[in-house]
Design a protein around this motif. Structure first.
Motif, PDB file in Angstrom:
ATOM      1  N   MET A   1       0.845  -1.181   0.000  1.00  0.00           N
ATOM      2  CA  MET A   1       0.000   0.000   0.000  1.00  0.00           C
ATOM      3  C   MET A   1       0.886   1.239   0.000  1.00  0.00           C
ATOM      4  O   MET A   1       1.797   1.371   0.798  1.00  0.00           O
ATOM      5  N   SER A   2       0.617   2.180  -0.893  1.00  0.00           N
ATOM      6  CA  SER A   2       1.407   3.394  -1.005  1.00  0.00           C
ATOM      7  C   SER A   2       0.972   4.413   0.038  1.00  0.00           C
ATOM      8  O   SER A   2      -0.210   4.576   0.315  1.00  0.00           O
ATOM      9  N   LEU A   3       1.947   5.109   0.621  1.00  0.00           N
ATOM     10  CA  LEU A   3       1.636   6.155   1.583  1.00  0.00           C
ATOM     11  C   LEU A   3       1.334   7.482   0.901  1.00  0.00           C
ATOM     12  O   LEU A   3       0.843   8.402   1.524  1.00  0.00           O
ATOM     13  N   ASP A   4       1.639   7.595  -0.380  1.00  0.00           N
ATOM     14  CA  ASP A   4       1.381   8.817  -1.126  1.00  0.00           C
ATOM     15  C   ASP A   4      -0.096   8.842  -1.528  1.00  0.00           C
ATOM     16  O   ASP A   4      -0.542   8.022  -2.322  1.00  0.00           O
ATOM     17  N   PRO A   5      -0.879   9.817  -0.993  1.00  0.00           N
ATOM     18  CA  PRO A   5      -2.307   9.850  -1.313  1.00  0.00           C
ATOM     19  C   PRO A   5      -2.573  10.181  -2.770  1.00  0.00           C
ATOM     20  O   PRO A   5      -3.674   9.989  -3.257  1.00  0.00           O
ATOM     21  N   HIS A   6      -1.567  10.667  -3.499  1.00  0.00           N
ATOM     22  CA  HIS A   6      -1.777  11.035  -4.893  1.00  0.00           C
ATOM     23  C   HIS A   6      -1.255   9.980  -5.862  1.00  0.00           C
ATOM     24  O   HIS A   6      -1.344  10.170  -7.069  1.00  0.00           O
ATOM     25  N   ALA A   7      -0.687   8.897  -5.326  1.00  0.00           N
ATOM     26  CA  ALA A   7      -0.169   7.837  -6.183  1.00  0.00           C
ATOM     27  C   ALA A   7      -1.303   7.248  -7.004  1.00  0.00           C
ATOM     28  O   ALA A   7      -2.342   6.876  -6.480  1.00  0.00           O
ATOM     29  N   GLY A   8      -1.110   7.190  -8.295  1.00  0.00           N
ATOM     30  CA  GLY A   8      -2.126   6.633  -9.182  1.00  0.00           C
ATOM     31  C   GLY A   8      -3.244   7.604  -9.511  1.00  0.00           C
ATOM     32  O   GLY A   8      -4.125   7.308 -10.294  1.00  0.00           O
ATOM     33  N   SER A   9      -3.224   8.778  -8.918  1.00  0.00           N
ATOM     34  CA  SER A   9      -4.251   9.781  -9.175  1.00  0.00           C
ATOM     35  C   SER A   9      -3.880  10.592 -10.409  1.00  0.00           C
ATOM     36  O   SER A   9      -2.717  10.923 -10.610  1.00  0.00           O
ATOM     37  N   PRO A  10      -4.870  10.938 -11.245  1.00  0.00           N
ATOM     38  CA  PRO A  10      -4.559  11.767 -12.404  1.00  0.00           C
ATOM     39  C   PRO A  10      -4.324  13.235 -12.019  1.00  0.00           C
ATOM     40  O   PRO A  10      -3.860  14.014 -12.833  1.00  0.00           O
ATOM     41  N   LEU A  11      -4.629  13.597 -10.773  1.00  0.00           N
ATOM     42  CA  LEU A  11      -4.450  14.975 -10.322  1.00  0.00           C
ATOM     43  C   LEU A  11      -3.027  15.195  -9.831  1.00  0.00           C
ATOM     44  O   LEU A  11      -2.429  14.319  -9.225  1.00  0.00           O
ATOM     45  N   PRO A  12      -2.493  16.393 -10.071  1.00  0.00           N
ATOM     46  CA  PRO A  12      -1.137  16.668  -9.577  1.00  0.00           C
ATOM     47  C   PRO A  12      -1.130  16.828  -8.065  1.00  0.00           C
ATOM     48  O   PRO A  12      -2.161  17.088  -7.444  1.00  0.00           O
ATOM     49  N   ASP A  13       0.049  16.671  -7.481  1.00  0.00           N
ATOM     50  CA  ASP A  13       0.231  16.942  -6.061  1.00  0.00           C
ATOM     51  C   ASP A  13      -0.238  18.373  -5.791  1.00  0.00           C
ATOM     52  O   ASP A  13       0.004  19.262  -6.612  1.00  0.00           O
ATOM     53  N   PRO A  14      -0.917  18.629  -4.662  1.00  0.00           N
ATOM     54  CA  PRO A  14      -1.439  19.979  -4.389  1.00  0.00           C
ATOM     55  C   PRO A  14      -0.371  21.069  -4.350  1.00  0.00           C
ATOM     56  O   PRO A  14      -0.668  22.236  -4.571  1.00  0.00           O
ATOM     57  N   ALA A  15       0.872  20.702  -4.102  1.00  0.00           N
ATOM     58  CA  ALA A  15       1.939  21.695  -4.046  1.00  0.00           C
ATOM     59  C   ALA A  15       2.616  21.900  -5.403  1.00  0.00           C
ATOM     60  O   ALA A  15       3.412  22.818  -5.557  1.00  0.00           O
ATOM     61  N   GLN A  16       2.287  21.064  -6.384  1.00  0.00           N
ATOM     62  CA  GLN A  16       2.929  21.155  -7.696  1.00  0.00           C
ATOM     63  C   GLN A  16       2.319  22.295  -8.503  1.00  0.00           C
ATOM     64  O   GLN A  16       1.105  22.339  -8.734  1.00  0.00           O
ATOM     65  N   ALA A  17       3.146  23.220  -8.931  1.00  0.00           N
ATOM     66  CA  ALA A  17       2.689  24.390  -9.682  1.00  0.00           C
ATOM     67  C   ALA A  17       2.494  24.012 -11.145  1.00  0.00           C
ATOM     68  O   ALA A  17       3.463  23.806 -11.870  1.00  0.00           O
ATOM     69  N   VAL A  18       1.239  23.904 -11.563  1.00  0.00           N
ATOM     70  CA  VAL A  18       0.946  23.460 -12.925  1.00  0.00           C
ATOM     71  C   VAL A  18       0.034  24.405 -13.702  1.00  0.00           C
ATOM     72  O   VAL A  18      -0.028  24.320 -14.924  1.00  0.00           O
ATOM     73  N   TYR A  19      -0.670  25.313 -13.025  1.00  0.00           N
ATOM     74  CA  TYR A  19      -1.642  26.158 -13.690  1.00  0.00           C
ATOM     75  C   TYR A  19      -1.041  27.512 -14.060  1.00  0.00           C
ATOM     76  O   TYR A  19      -0.477  28.195 -13.214  1.00  0.00           O
ATOM     77  N   GLY A  20      -1.195  27.899 -15.319  1.00  0.00           N
ATOM     78  CA  GLY A  20      -0.765  29.219 -15.748  1.00  0.00           C
ATOM     79  C   GLY A  20      -1.707  30.282 -15.202  1.00  0.00           C
ATOM     80  O   GLY A  20      -2.784  29.984 -14.661  1.00  0.00           O
ATOM     81  N   ILE A  21      -1.335  31.526 -15.365  1.00  0.00           N
ATOM     82  CA  ILE A  21      -2.117  32.614 -14.789  1.00  0.00           C
ATOM     83  C   ILE A  21      -3.507  32.708 -15.420  1.00  0.00           C
ATOM     84  O   ILE A  21      -4.489  32.966 -14.723  1.00  0.00           O
ATOM     85  N   SER A  22      -3.623  32.476 -16.723  1.00  0.00           N
ATOM     86  CA  SER A  22      -4.943  32.579 -17.352  1.00  0.00           C
ATOM     87  C   SER A  22      -5.855  31.431 -16.927  1.00  0.00           C
ATOM     88  O   SER A  22      -7.056  31.632 -16.724  1.00  0.00           O
ATOM     89  N   VAL A  23      -5.288  30.241 -16.752  1.00  0.00           N
ATOM     90  CA  VAL A  23      -6.082  29.100 -16.270  1.00  0.00           C
ATOM     91  C   VAL A  23      -6.513  29.356 -14.823  1.00  0.00           C
ATOM     92  O   VAL A  23      -7.667  29.113 -14.453  1.00  0.00           O
ATOM     93  N   THR A  24      -5.605  29.879 -14.005  1.00  0.00           N
ATOM     94  CA  THR A  24      -5.925  30.199 -12.616  1.00  0.00           C
ATOM     95  C   THR A  24      -7.039  31.234 -12.562  1.00  0.00           C
ATOM     96  O   THR A  24      -7.977  31.103 -11.771  1.00  0.00           O
ATOM     97  N   ALA A  25      -6.951  32.248 -13.400  1.00  0.00           N
ATOM     98  CA  ALA A  25      -7.989  33.280 -13.444  1.00  0.00           C
ATOM     99  C   ALA A  25      -9.337  32.672 -13.821  1.00  0.00           C
ATOM    100  O   ALA A  25     -10.366  32.983 -13.208  1.00  0.00           O
ATOM    101  N   GLU A  26      -9.325  31.782 -14.798  1.00  0.00           N
ATOM    102  CA  GLU A  26     -10.569  31.142 -15.224  1.00  0.00           C
ATOM    103  C   GLU A  26     -11.143  30.218 -14.146  1.00  0.00           C
ATOM    104  O   GLU A  26     -12.342  30.224 -13.890  1.00  0.00           O
ATOM    105  N   LEU A  27     -10.267  29.438 -13.492  1.00  0.00           N
ATOM    106  CA  LEU A  27     -10.733  28.508 -12.462  1.00  0.00           C
ATOM    107  C   LEU A  27     -11.299  29.229 -11.234  1.00  0.00           C
ATOM    108  O   LEU A  27     -12.202  28.713 -10.585  1.00  0.00           O
ATOM    109  N   THR A  28     -10.743  30.384 -10.921  1.00  0.00           N
ATOM    110  CA  THR A  28     -11.134  31.077  -9.686  1.00  0.00           C
ATOM    111  C   THR A  28     -12.078  32.244  -9.894  1.00  0.00           C
ATOM    112  O   THR A  28     -12.674  32.736  -8.935  1.00  0.00           O
TER     113      THR A  28
END
Length: 104
Positions: A1-28
């Motif tokens: 059993m993996s201790l990483d809660p994001h292992a196998g998840s299609p979502l990035p780690d919550p601390a991983q910076a992946v969203y550009g400014i325009s995507v962030t603006a659209e999401l929020t």
């Protein structure tokens, strides 16, 4: 059993910076200029790519939601900055009490 809660998840780690400014603006629903303003006031500190473009993480999006809620409650930017500092310090102290590493 993996201790990483994001292992196998299609979502990035919550601390991983992946969203550009325009995507962030659209999401929020927060304008690009407002995101830049929040950064100038030290409320947000997005990561930068090698080319210098801003990259936001899921943790940044959650912090942005808190900033928006405080602004909607009538708190000015200096007050928001102080509240966020205190909340961050409080989170570090709670993690220490639980014997956990401090939050990012």
């Amino acid at each position: 059993m993996s201790l990483d809660p994001h292992a196998g998840s299609p979502l990035p780690d919550p601390a991983q910076a992946v969203y550009g400014i325009s995507v962030t603006a659209e999401l929020t629903g927060v304008g690009v200029q407002t995101l830049r303003l929040y950064e100038r006031h030290g409320l947000l500190t997005p990561a930068r790519s090698d080319g210098g473009t801003r990259r936001y993480s899921s943790n940044d999006l959650a912090r942005l939601q808190r900033i928006v809620a405080l602004a909607a409650a009538g708190v000015n930017l200096a007050g928001i900055g102080r509240i966020l500092e205190l909340e961050d310090a409080n989170a570090v102290l709670h993690a220490r009490l639980r014997g956990e590493p401090p939050p990012d």
